[in-house]
Design an enzyme around this catalytic site. Structure first.
Site, mmCIF file in Angstrom:
data_model
loop_
_atom_site.group_PDB
_atom_site.id
_atom_site.type_symbol
_atom_site.label_atom_id
_atom_site.label_comp_id
_atom_site.label_asym_id
_atom_site.label_seq_id
_atom_site.Cartn_x
_atom_site.Cartn_y
_atom_site.Cartn_z
ATOM 1 C CG HIS A 199 -4.298 -0.722 0.505
ATOM 2 N ND1 HIS A 199 -3.424 -0.730 -0.554
ATOM 3 C CD2 HIS A 199 -4.127 -1.893 1.166
ATOM 4 C CE1 HIS A 199 -2.745 -1.885 -0.535
ATOM 5 N NE2 HIS A 199 -3.151 -2.600 0.498
ATOM 6 C CD GLU A 218 -4.036 2.854 -0.958
ATOM 7 O OE1 GLU A 218 -4.566 2.381 -1.971
ATOM 8 O OE2 GLU A 218 -3.021 2.340 -0.415
ATOM 9 N NE ARG A 237 -0.903 -1.790 3.285
ATOM 10 C CZ ARG A 237 -0.488 -1.479 2.054
ATOM 11 N NH1 ARG A 237 -0.518 -0.240 1.638
ATOM 12 N NH2 ARG A 237 -0.039 -2.430 1.249
ATOM 13 C CG ASN A 272 -3.023 -5.425 -3.180
ATOM 14 O OD1 ASN A 272 -3.737 -6.144 -3.891
ATOM 15 N ND2 ASN A 272 -2.073 -4.637 -3.673
ATOM 16 N NE ARG A 273 2.182 -6.530 0.447
ATOM 17 C CZ ARG A 273 1.734 -5.467 -0.218
ATOM 18 N NH1 ARG A 273 0.616 -5.548 -0.933
ATOM 19 N NH2 ARG A 273 2.419 -4.337 -0.201
ATOM 20 C CG HIS A 298 -3.775 0.387 -4.883
ATOM 21 N ND1 HIS A 298 -3.515 -0.236 -3.685
ATOM 22 C CD2 HIS A 298 -4.247 -0.592 -5.704
ATOM 23 C CE1 HIS A 298 -3.796 -1.520 -3.774
ATOM 24 N NE2 HIS A 298 -4.249 -1.769 -4.992
ATOM 25 C CD GLU A 339 0.108 2.670 -5.747
ATOM 26 O OE1 GLU A 339 -0.713 3.380 -5.136
ATOM 27 O OE2 GLU A 339 0.610 1.631 -5.267
HETATM 28 O O1 0X9 Z 1 1.652 -2.106 -1.615
HETATM 29 C C1 0X9 Z 1 0.647 -2.176 -2.317
HETATM 30 O O2 0X9 Z 1 -0.214 -3.038 -2.189
HETATM 31 C C2 0X9 Z 1 0.449 -1.138 -3.436
HETATM 32 N N1 0X9 Z 1 0.930 0.144 -3.030
HETATM 33 S S1 0X9 Z 1 0.069 1.007 -1.907
HETATM 34 O O3 0X9 Z 1 0.866 2.157 -1.520
HETATM 35 N N2 0X9 Z 1 -1.253 1.567 -2.579
HETATM 36 O O4 0X9 Z 1 -0.264 0.143 -0.835
HETATM 37 C C3 0X9 Z 1 1.261 -1.561 -4.642
HETATM 38 C C4 0X9 Z 1 0.758 -2.765 -5.281
HETATM 39 C C5 0X9 Z 1 1.530 -3.201 -6.490
HETATM 40 N N3 0X9 Z 1 1.053 -4.496 -6.826
HETATM 41 C C6 0X9 Z 1 1.309 -5.523 -6.018
HETATM 42 N N4 0X9 Z 1 2.202 -5.429 -5.109
HETATM 43 N N5 0X9 Z 1 0.657 -6.632 -6.236
HETATM 44 ZN ZN ZN Z 2 -3.010 0.672 -1.923
#
Ligand code: 0X9
Ligand code: ZN
Length: 318
Positions: free
Chosen positions: A68, A71, A122, A144-145, A204, A281
């Site tokens: 991201h 971060e 992001r 991360n999606r 993260h 985190e």
């Molecule tokens: O949303 C996210 O991808 C992560 N939080 S952030 O605020 N750094 O963006 C959390 C990720 C937890 N793990 C997954 N969701 N796979």
């Molecule tokens: Zn993140």
């Protein structure tokens, strides 16, 4: 910002990459660089391998930072960790027992964009060809999606944080699983080393949390107690390394944060079959993504303790 590498400033990607080049040149016996991919804007996706007497049979630990863009403490404290793995004799056992594969900036284009244009960006900077993306003119996929495990399993009324097919949102999951160069690069590299990896840690910010799979839903792995107990032990180490400052909360994403699909952590466990997968985190100290640079070494030291303990614990189990 300074043009020379240190851990009292946040640096541009050029400074970080130039430093990685120098480090590799100066420590050829234990360090090797791998260009594992190239972004849409033409930047290398640069991974550094650190290990003593490496061999295909030696177990590997993969460490991911900077997925991201905003971060910043992630690349800053992960490069700190790289430096310690190479130079600190207290981590000698760790690099003798494991090969570390560290990717400090998984999302180079996004990271560069937070330096030039929008500090709070992001996603990556891709504009895919999907009709909706073209029509809306919105850019970027939340990397991360975008990983291919339970990708896109999103209910209509789900909170968008979970992942979304709307390209203008911050958690846009992309057109298909692994539609992005950055996620493809990680997937291809890991799958090219079958059974090599025993650990995967993603850094993260922010929240001072330590999570283990699963994240896609409120479910747990069959061995979650083992992952949990180890997480508690890691969190204790981070607490001590922070001199009692940082109390990491431990659990699955569903219990201590929110569920989301297509994360690298879930893919690492669910497809790559890596046993010890954690997502950290890092602390925001009340300033969130804008954690002041004075904290970099503090956070770096807690990362080091996390990785030192993780290595020792896994080595004892093997
Ligand atoms: O949303 C996210 O991808 C992560 N939080 S952030 O605020 N750094 O963006 C959390 C990720 C937890 N793990 C997954 N969701 N796979
Ligand atoms: Zn993140």
């Amino acid at each position: 910002m300074s043009s020379f590498m240190d851990w009292t400033h946040y640096h541009r990607i050029e400074v970080i990459y130039a430093w990685m080049d120098r480090l590799a040149a100066e420590h050829r016996n234990i360090v090797k660089l791998h260009k594992i991919g190239r972004t849409v804007e033409g930047r290398d996706i640069l991974l550094i391998k650190i290990g003593v007497n490496t061999s295909p049979k030696k177990p590997g630990i993969f460490i991911e930072g900077g997925i991201h863009a905003r971060e910043w403490i992630s690349p800053a404290s992960v490069t700190y960790l790289i430096n310690e793995l190479v130079l600190n004799p207290n981590l000698r056992d760790a690099i003798e027992n494991f090969d570390f594969f560290v990717l400090p900036i998984l999302n180079p284009d996004g990271y560069a964009y937070t330096h030039t244009t929008d500090r709070m960006w992001r996603k990556n900077r891709a504009q895919d060809s999907a009709l909706l993306t073209t029509l809306t003119n919105c850019r970027g996929v939340d990397l991360n999606r975008n990983f291919g495990y339970k990708w896109g399993k999103v209910g209509l009324l789900e909170n968008p944080q979970h992942g979304t097919s709307l390209p203008c949102l911050e958690t846009y999951m992309g057109d298909s699983a692994f539609s992005e160069r950055e996620t493809q690069a990680v997937r291809n590299f890991i799958l090219a080393h079958p059974r090599k990896f025993i650990g995967y840690v993603a850094f993260h910010s922010f929240g001072t949390k330590l999570m283990y799979p699963w994240s896609y839903a409120n479910v747990k792995t069959h061995d979650w107690k083992e992952l949990h107990n180890l997480a508690v032990h890691l969190a204790e180490g981070m607490f001590e390394a922070s001199r009692g400052e940082d109390r990491y909360e431990v659990g699955t994403a569903g219990t201590i944060q929110y569920t989301a699909t297509g994360g690298s952590d879930d893919w690492a466990r669910g497809v790559a079959d890596i046993k010890y997968v954690y997502l950290v985190e890092l602390p925001g100290k009340g300033q969130g993504f804008l954690l002041p640079r004075q904290w970099i070494q503090h956070v770096g030291n807690t990362n080091v303790e996390l990785i030192r303990r993780l290595s020792t614990a896994i080595a004892n189990k093997l």
